[in-house]
Design an enzyme around this catalytic site. Structure first.
Site, PDB file in Angstrom:
ATOM      1  N   ASN A  90      -2.172   5.491  -0.393  1.00 11.82           N
ATOM      2  CA  ASN A  90      -3.323   6.173  -0.989  1.00 11.82           C
ATOM      3  C   ASN A  90      -4.431   6.441   0.024  1.00 11.82           C
ATOM      4  O   ASN A  90      -5.428   7.087  -0.300  1.00 11.82           O
ATOM      5  CB  ASN A  90      -3.866   5.359  -2.160  1.00 11.82           C
ATOM      6  CG  ASN A  90      -4.428   4.018  -1.740  1.00 11.82           C
ATOM      7  OD1 ASN A  90      -3.836   3.309  -0.929  1.00 11.82           O
ATOM      8  ND2 ASN A  90      -5.572   3.654  -2.285  1.00 11.82           N
TER       9      ASN A  90
ATOM     10  N   ARG B 100      -2.420  -2.766 -13.538  1.00 10.98           N
ATOM     11  CA  ARG B 100      -2.851  -4.035 -12.951  1.00 10.98           C
ATOM     12  C   ARG B 100      -4.154  -4.532 -13.577  1.00 10.98           C
ATOM     13  O   ARG B 100      -4.305  -5.728 -13.870  1.00 10.98           O
ATOM     14  CB  ARG B 100      -3.011  -3.889 -11.440  1.00 10.98           C
ATOM     15  CG  ARG B 100      -1.681  -3.754 -10.706  1.00 10.98           C
ATOM     16  CD  ARG B 100      -1.865  -3.578  -9.216  1.00 10.98           C
ATOM     17  NE  ARG B 100      -2.433  -2.284  -8.878  1.00 10.98           N
ATOM     18  CZ  ARG B 100      -2.846  -1.932  -7.667  1.00 10.98           C
ATOM     19  NH1 ARG B 100      -2.769  -2.789  -6.669  1.00 10.98           N
ATOM     20  NH2 ARG B 100      -3.346  -0.730  -7.449  1.00 10.98           N
TER      21      ARG B 100
ATOM     22  N   SER C  53     -12.696   2.753  -1.346  1.00  9.19           N
ATOM     23  CA  SER C  53     -11.675   1.772  -1.706  1.00  9.19           C
ATOM     24  C   SER C  53     -11.123   1.979  -3.107  1.00  9.19           C
ATOM     25  O   SER C  53     -11.863   2.309  -4.043  1.00  9.19           O
ATOM     26  CB  SER C  53     -12.269   0.364  -1.590  1.00  9.19           C
ATOM     27  OG  SER C  53     -11.377  -0.599  -2.080  1.00  9.19           O
ATOM     28  N   GLY C  54      -9.835   1.729  -3.231  1.00 10.52           N
ATOM     29  CA  GLY C  54      -9.209   1.656  -4.539  1.00 10.52           C
ATOM     30  C   GLY C  54      -9.395   0.293  -5.159  1.00 10.52           C
ATOM     31  O   GLY C  54      -8.875   0.009  -6.237  1.00 10.52           O
TER      32      GLY C  54
ATOM     33  N   ASP D 109      -9.390  -3.384   0.929  1.00  7.30           N
ATOM     34  CA  ASP D 109      -8.376  -4.425   0.794  1.00  7.30           C
ATOM     35  C   ASP D 109      -7.282  -4.269   1.842  1.00  7.30           C
ATOM     36  O   ASP D 109      -6.747  -3.172   2.034  1.00  7.30           O
ATOM     37  CB  ASP D 109      -7.774  -4.381  -0.612  1.00  7.30           C
ATOM     38  CG  ASP D 109      -8.795  -4.698  -1.693  1.00  7.30           C
ATOM     39  OD1 ASP D 109      -8.502  -5.528  -2.552  1.00  7.30           O
ATOM     40  OD2 ASP D 109      -9.902  -4.108  -1.664  1.00  7.30           O
TER      41      ASP D 109
ATOM     42  N   ASP E 151     -10.899   1.848   4.227  1.00  5.77           N
ATOM     43  CA  ASP E 151     -10.341   1.202   3.057  1.00  5.77           C
ATOM     44  C   ASP E 151     -10.842  -0.246   3.100  1.00  5.77           C
ATOM     45  O   ASP E 151     -11.277  -0.720   4.155  1.00  5.77           O
ATOM     46  CB  ASP E 151      -8.811   1.260   3.145  1.00  5.77           C
ATOM     47  CG  ASP E 151      -8.137   0.486   2.032  1.00  5.77           C
ATOM     48  OD1 ASP E 151      -8.576   0.613   0.878  1.00  5.77           O
ATOM     49  OD2 ASP E 151      -7.193  -0.259   2.338  1.00  5.77           O
TER      50      ASP E 151
ATOM     51  N   LYS F 229     -10.598   9.561  -2.411  1.00  3.32           N
ATOM     52  CA  LYS F 229     -11.074   9.080  -1.115  1.00  3.32           C
ATOM     53  C   LYS F 229     -11.338  10.245  -0.164  1.00  3.32           C
ATOM     54  O   LYS F 229     -12.350  10.278   0.537  1.00  3.32           O
ATOM     55  CB  LYS F 229     -10.049   8.123  -0.492  1.00  3.32           C
ATOM     56  CG  LYS F 229      -9.978   6.759  -1.144  1.00  3.32           C
ATOM     57  CD  LYS F 229      -9.046   5.841  -0.366  1.00  3.32           C
ATOM     58  CE  LYS F 229      -8.970   4.461  -0.985  1.00  3.32           C
ATOM     59  NZ  LYS F 229      -8.234   3.495  -0.166  1.00  3.32           N
TER      60      LYS F 229
END
Length: 408
Positions: A357, A243, A286-287, A200, A198, A331
């Site tokens: 997630n 967001r 990554s999200g 962040d 991931d 993912k």
């Protein structure tokens, strides 16, 4: 004439040539070495050799010569006869499953080690060996000393309830402030080939979407949604859409400025350097946003980056994204796809993340690590690191500081 089996145990101050001298005596009598082990703790030697001879006469001569040699070297020998039945029973136990327990922390206390080893004993597992993977700690470390301590326990035996053992380790980890990894010791553990991160709050110390939101003046609103998503309280795609919509109108130049000042996670540079050195494939799943993933790709030589693409028109964010959202399900799909492309068994894959997630990919990989994660994520992941930076992962792979010191 019947053969004899004898265990020699030698202790004393370590010095060069001890093993050569003892095995040289055994060699002169054509003894068969059935097992051998040696450890050195603060210059104190512990050497054990299990050997078989063809006759009691040879055994007697060997013990006499070893006794004289040890006296000459200022060592203490001990001789223990082993029956054929005892030896065969010991050999039969070697076929049982093997496991590795890794304790990782800024310091490992006697209490921590005592509780962990008692759990191991309660489950009927035997400790074959204990190794220290980190360098020796300073008695009075400097204020800025990045101290760390890691020991690895090699276990043998049949485990009736792996979930019970893992749950106990998870509880001790939270209560004692130590990371505890429990892995099966097999060919895959020793040959990991792909690691998926991931981004962040894992590779970097921030949530980039929060940084963008601050620049757009909607930081508190976006952070509230981020926290809900990380705790698994709302669907990631829904939270992501909400967001991104709040970022509408933000100038594209803000993204470049944030990318150039990304706060890299502690231990990431050391970890990446060693992973590249040993030839491991590295991916970001990554999200977050591709823009920042590509920056990290260039910085660290990462092989794959899959993240979300923000829509930009006339140099401004539109509040929309392009393509499908990289959520938890995606993912896991991407991890599986990369493994297939690289022809890597899933058991050889490591996944690292901090949010809800990330759980699908953490549970799909052979080694899934929740990194400084929320309690819900740690409880559902098989391994976790909370006491130090990303380079703690290297100890879960069995690497020692001595292997990592030269990273040129």
């Amino acid at each position: 004439m019947d053969s004899e089996i004898i265990l020699i145990s030698i202790s004393g101050d370590d010095k060069p040539g001890v093993t050569a001298a003892i095995t040289g005596i055994l060699g002169r009598y054509n003894a068969d070495i059935l097992d051998i082990g040696q450890a050195d703790i603060h210059h104190s030697l512990s050497l054990g050799i299990l050997f078989r001879t063809s006759s009691p006469t040879d055994s007697g001569n060997i013990m006499k010569e070893v006794l004289f040699k040890c006296h000459e070297l200022n060592l203490t020998p001990r001789f223990s006869p082993v029956t054929v039945e005892e030896y065969n029973s010991w050999v039969a136990r070697q076929g049982k499953s093997r496991y590795i327990v890794t304790l990782l922390g800024r310091i490992i206390t006697a209490e921590q080690l005592s509780l962990v080893t008692q759990v191991v004993a309660d489950e009927g597992l035997n400790i074959d060996s204990i190794k220290r993977l980190t360098g020796r700690p300073a008695l009075h470390p400097a204020a800025d000393d990045d101290r760390r301590f890691c020991v690895e326990l090699s276990l043998r035996g049949e485990l009736p309830d792996k979930e019970r053992l893992s749950a106990q380790f998870l509880r001790y980890s939270a209560e004692l402030g130590v990371d505890i990894s429990f892995q099966k010791d097999d060919i895959f553990r020793r040959n990991r080939r792909l690691i998926c991160f991931d981004m962040d709050s894992t590779l970097i110390k921030t949530e980039v979407i929060d940084e963008l939101a601050d620049r757009a003046g909607v930081g508190s609103q976006v952070r509230a949604i981020t926290e809900q998503a990380m705790r698994g309280e709302i669907d990631f795609t829904e939270s992501f859409t909400r967001r991104v919509a709040l970022l509408k109108g933000l100038d594209e130049g803000v993204m470049r400025d944030i990318a150039e000042h990304l706060p890299i996670m502690d231990g990431a540079e050391r970890l990446m350097g060693i992973l590249k050195k040993i030839g491991m494939k590295i991916a970001i799943l990554s999200g977050g946003f591709t823009y920042f993933g590509e920056y990290l790709k260039q910085k660290f030589g990462i092989d794959y980056v899959y993240a979300n693409e923000l829509e930009i028109k006339d140099g401004k964010l539109t509040g929309r994204y392009v393509g499908d959202v990289v959520d938890g399900r995606r993912k896991a799909e991407l991890l599986r796809l990369i493994a297939q492309v690289e022809r890597i068994n899933l058991e050889q894959v490591i996944a690292v993340g901090d949010g809800a997630n990330d759980l699908p990919m953490l549970n799909l990989a052979g080694l899934g690590i929740a990194f400084h994660a929320k309690p819900k994520v740690k409880a559902n992941a098989r391994q976790s690191i909370s006491t130090m930076g990303l380079d703690g992962i290297l100890y879960f792979l069995g690497l020692r500081d001595v292997h990592m010191e030269d990273n040129d």
